[in-house]
Enzyme design. Structure first.
Site: not given
Length: 198
Positions: A8-10, A13
């Site tokens: 997940a990007s961050t 998330q």
């Protein structure tokens, strides 16, 4: 051996969101899990690098979708593909059923599907990159529009309700800053900032 990669990007998330469906797909097969919160636009990702280092020839690199593996520039995508091929990994993408044949990997039909899958995966990687670029552009346009309207860009907005509660407690002047912070569920620094402001 399945090498299952979840991303997940961050940190806000949930990188493990798709773990259950990948577990169902591999059933009881041996698997190692590689889970990270990192942007897919960067080639150098610690957990992905670890996966590539651990991988053995003919292991299966399993991802939910191509965009979990890559939102890379064309050059970086080519570099990542080379690393995957150098390790002789078989790439299986859960939402691309044509890649599932790579698990068995037998005969001329499998070789033909390998070529077709490579083209499809390249296409999906390109679409993931373009989607990322469009998203970044939309955010930039939104920020420019908000800025032109005099709105604040970035940072958190003021929690008016919290400010009012802290102000009332400060005005009562019968409780310490530390106790106010505990009662209102905020940091001591926040209480001091509100005190200074009002």
């Amino acid at each position: 051996m399945f090498r299952c990669y979840l991303r997940a990007s961050t940190t806000e998330q949930d990188a493990e969101r798709a773990k259950t469906i990948l577990e169902e797909f591999i059933s009881d097969s041996p698997a190692e899990w590689y889970i990270e919160n990192h942007t897919g636009t960067m080639l150098n990702r610690p957990i992905l690098n670890q996966l590539l280092e651990d991988a053995l020839p003919n292991d299966i690199l399993l991802v939910e979708s191509v965009d979990r593996l890559s939102r890379l520039s064309l050059d970086d995508w080519e570099t990542l593909k080379s690393k995957i091929n150098d390790k002789k990994l078989r790439l299986v993408v859960l939402d691309m059923p044509t890649t599932h044949q790579q698990i068995a990997k037998k005969g001329i039909e499998s070789e033909i599907m390998y070529v077709i899958n490579n083209m499809l995966i390249d296409l999906m990687a390109t679409m993931a990159r373009l989607d990322q670029q469009k998203r970044v552009e939309r955010i930039r346009q939104g920020q420019e529009r908000a800025k032109a309207q005099g709105k604040r860009i970035g940072g958190r907005g003021i929690n008016e309700e919290l400010h009012e509660k802290v102000k009332k407690r400060l005005a009562a002047n019968n409780i310490s800053v530390e106790d106010i912070a505990k009662l209102e569920g905020c940091g001591v620094a926040t209480v001091y900032r509100i005190k200074k402001k009002y």
